[in-house]
Write an enzyme that holds these catalytic residues in place. Sequence first.
Site, mmCIF file in Angstrom:
data_model
loop_
_atom_site.group_PDB
_atom_site.id
_atom_site.type_symbol
_atom_site.label_atom_id
_atom_site.label_comp_id
_atom_site.label_asym_id
_atom_site.label_seq_id
_atom_site.Cartn_x
_atom_site.Cartn_y
_atom_site.Cartn_z
ATOM 1 N N GLY A 48 3.366 9.529 -4.905
ATOM 2 C CA GLY A 48 4.071 8.260 -4.760
ATOM 3 C C GLY A 48 5.521 8.344 -5.158
ATOM 4 N N HIS A 88 3.113 16.225 5.609
ATOM 5 C CA HIS A 88 2.894 15.797 4.225
ATOM 6 C C HIS A 88 1.693 14.872 4.100
ATOM 7 C CE1 HIS A 88 4.303 15.533 0.106
ATOM 8 N NE2 HIS A 88 4.227 14.215 0.139
ATOM 9 N N GLN A 103 -1.508 15.550 -6.014
ATOM 10 C CA GLN A 103 -0.949 15.521 -4.662
ATOM 11 C C GLN A 103 0.496 15.039 -4.697
ATOM 12 O OE1 GLN A 103 -0.428 12.424 -2.603
ATOM 13 N NE2 GLN A 103 0.207 13.590 -0.794
ATOM 14 N N SER A 104 1.402 15.759 -4.040
ATOM 15 C CA SER A 104 2.824 15.390 -3.950
ATOM 16 C C SER A 104 3.424 15.266 -5.345
ATOM 17 C CB SER A 104 2.960 14.096 -3.134
ATOM 18 O OG SER A 104 4.295 13.854 -2.787
ATOM 19 N N ASP A 141 5.503 20.197 6.698
ATOM 20 C CA ASP A 141 5.773 19.177 5.679
ATOM 21 C C ASP A 141 7.286 19.096 5.462
ATOM 22 O OD1 ASP A 141 6.081 17.621 3.421
ATOM 23 O OD2 ASP A 141 4.387 18.506 2.351
#
Length: 487
Positions: free
Chosen positions: A214, A428, A284-285, A389
Amino acid sequence: MQIKITYAYTLLPKQTIKTHVPSLRFRSSKPKLNLLPLSALSSNLIFAILKSKTGFLDMNLEVDTKPTLLSSSDKLFTHTLTDGANTHHHHHHHQRRRRCSSSSDAKPRDAPTRPNRTQSISHAAAETYLVTRLSFILLRYLGVGYRWITRLIALGCYALLLMPGFLQVAYYYFFSSQVRRSVVYGDQPRNRLDLFLPANSGEPKPVVIFVTGGAWIIGYKAWGSLLGQQLAERDIIVACVDYRNFPQGTIGDMVEDVSQGISFVCNHIAEYGGDPNRIYLMGQSAGAHISACALLDQAIKESEPEKGESITWSVSQLKAYFGLSGGYNLLNLVDHFNNRGLYRSIFLSIMEGDQGLQRFSPEVIIQDKSIRDAVSHLPPITLFHGTSDYSIPSDARYLLIFCSKTFGDALQRAGAQVKLVLFEGKTHTDLFLQDPLRGGKDELFDHLVSVIHAGDKEALDKDAVAPPRRRLVPEFLLKLARKISPF
């Protein structure tokens, strides 16, 4: 008078709250900005954005304690006002009650009485309204230029196209008896986690601690609902850890929260049917970056026992670490993020200044020869990334920015056990959203399950005959969403 202001907000559906929220007036060399009156949410967000844009890390504030009546649409919120030792009595009493009920040392409690369907729908609607309102406030104070407008439109269209799947996952999240929402793991704002439990409650189950992404700004534990649901169908417990986002906290706070969440799971998951000897960490991310920082920080603490730092969990309790589409060298990413709309001034505020870019870059940390002993404590590491990505490129073929590949190389040189898995042509969001919503066979999902169930013949046999995962979104909508994705 130096005043530190923090707002801890919790949605309370169908309640109107009256509270004394201070109105704020900034006093600085810049022109005076009168922000009267402010809701708790808006003041928290606006204060941080103005701080990042003006460069003031410490501001003098005048506090007007005139009572303000919050509208029912704000659905807010408790507030905290700290001025050294002179803490407001009501706040002190509230904090004392809160800490008594949610101390991280306390045994985990069963989920609170599940609200009825009307309350759950009201809660879901209130959260949707809150996220939408926050997004518009953020855009307003960042400056709504061409780049922001196009990305906002793309994001809205992207979410609309995937809405059939999102609604089904949201129904599961709010109404399934297998979901334990907002289990308290600490006494800071947003120290909560969601547990996704398998229907079969027999033998202790393996556990995945998942840290959502996020962009360090809009991360939320519910973003992991789809992963939680699908892994729970394979008899794997998933704990989605929430953490303070900017502007509620900076990167140091996020790492601290995640570490505390990991500690809670390691020490208490057996009480929810989990196997404490089979715990996996996944991010994640932005969540991959934060969880990697927490993992390295813990390994360094364990390698330096002479410093006497408190250890509430051990990296030896983790069977493996999975990093999905993460960015691990912030020094190389700051310009890339600035070009994509996460402006340098805000990114530096999130990362606690220029020095923070190095202190919170796992790839840089792992190259420090003085922590080589810490590397031996690390569990096996697998890094996943899509070759298309563009949010966080995986390889030098895109913008000459290295992420998972160079982090994997640095880990390997330091002596860690690491594996890099690249997915050709994946973006992504493909690996985390479009592919799971498509149903059927999924390379990433199958890889995770095979590693987690390795050595468990009965589980592997069940996986072999498990029905294919059902499709949640029609293919033509998925293809359109992929084309307009702003990520």
